[in-house]
Design an enzyme around this catalytic site. Structure first.
Site, mmCIF file in Angstrom:
data_model
loop_
_atom_site.group_PDB
_atom_site.id
_atom_site.type_symbol
_atom_site.label_atom_id
_atom_site.label_comp_id
_atom_site.label_asym_id
_atom_site.label_seq_id
_atom_site.Cartn_x
_atom_site.Cartn_y
_atom_site.Cartn_z
ATOM 1 N N CYS A 18 0.777 -1.271 -0.063
ATOM 2 C CA CYS A 18 -0.105 0.107 -0.022
ATOM 3 C C CYS A 18 0.874 1.325 0.075
ATOM 4 O O CYS A 18 2.303 1.117 -0.329
ATOM 5 C CB CYS A 18 -1.001 -0.106 1.047
ATOM 6 S SG CYS A 18 -0.545 0.148 2.855
ATOM 7 N N HIS B 191 14.244 -15.264 11.536
ATOM 8 C CA HIS B 191 13.523 -15.465 13.066
ATOM 9 C C HIS B 191 12.290 -15.332 13.294
ATOM 10 O O HIS B 191 11.767 -16.067 14.273
ATOM 11 C CB HIS B 191 14.221 -14.021 13.696
ATOM 12 C CG HIS B 191 15.645 -13.835 13.822
ATOM 13 N ND1 HIS B 191 16.379 -12.951 14.727
ATOM 14 C CD2 HIS B 191 16.634 -14.769 13.189
ATOM 15 C CE1 HIS B 191 17.642 -13.301 14.794
ATOM 16 N NE2 HIS B 191 17.919 -14.080 13.805
#
Length: 149
Positions: free
Chosen positions: A65, A98
């Site tokens: 966006c 992670h």
């Protein structure tokens, strides 16, 4: 890899470039829209993208966006999604390594197209590190309401 991509009107041009980049890289791409620059509401497209991930119709997602913020919030409403807003390659790598992020979000008004391609390349080619990170990722789908473990 099956990749779903969605944006709002502010990121139409970036979406078109990234769709072609993904196809050229050999990925199967599902463009969830929109297809014109007519004003739309980013939550509608964030939810479409989240549903594609949650249903298994896509392995990874790309949410775009103007800022990347709104659509990333919409995607993250679905507990099956771990959407990371990134603006450079290190964050894209750590999001996968992670956090096992399955959706990347970027802002077309914030990130240039070459940086977006680099982020997407890193995101698509980085594996989840597992091990000590797995228990933390597991907690993302089962939040603790009170206290911390």
């Amino acid at each position: 890899m099956r990749v779903a991509i969605a944006s709002d009107h502010a990121a139409i041009e970036m979406k078109a470039v990234l769709v072609q980049w993904l196809v050229d890289a050999g990925h199967e791409v599902d463009d969830l829209g929109p297809m014109t620059t007519d004003s739309v509401d980013y939550p509608d497209y964030g939810y479409k993208l989240a549903n594609a991930i949650a249903s298994g119709n896509a392995d990874r997602g790309v949410a775009l966006c103007g800022s990347g913020i709104g659509i990333s919030i919409a995607v993250n409403r679905n507990p099956a999604c771990r959407c990371a807003l990134v603006s450079e390659g290190l964050s894209a790598r750590l999001a996968r390594e992670h956090n096992d992020a399955n959706v990347i979000a970027m802002g077309a008004r914030v990130v240039g197209i070459e940086i977006a391609k680099d982020c997407l390349n890193v995101f698509m080619n980085t594996e989840f590190g597992g091990d000590r990170h797995q228990r933390r990722v597991d907690k993302l789908s089962a939040p603790i309401v009170e206290g911390a473990a």
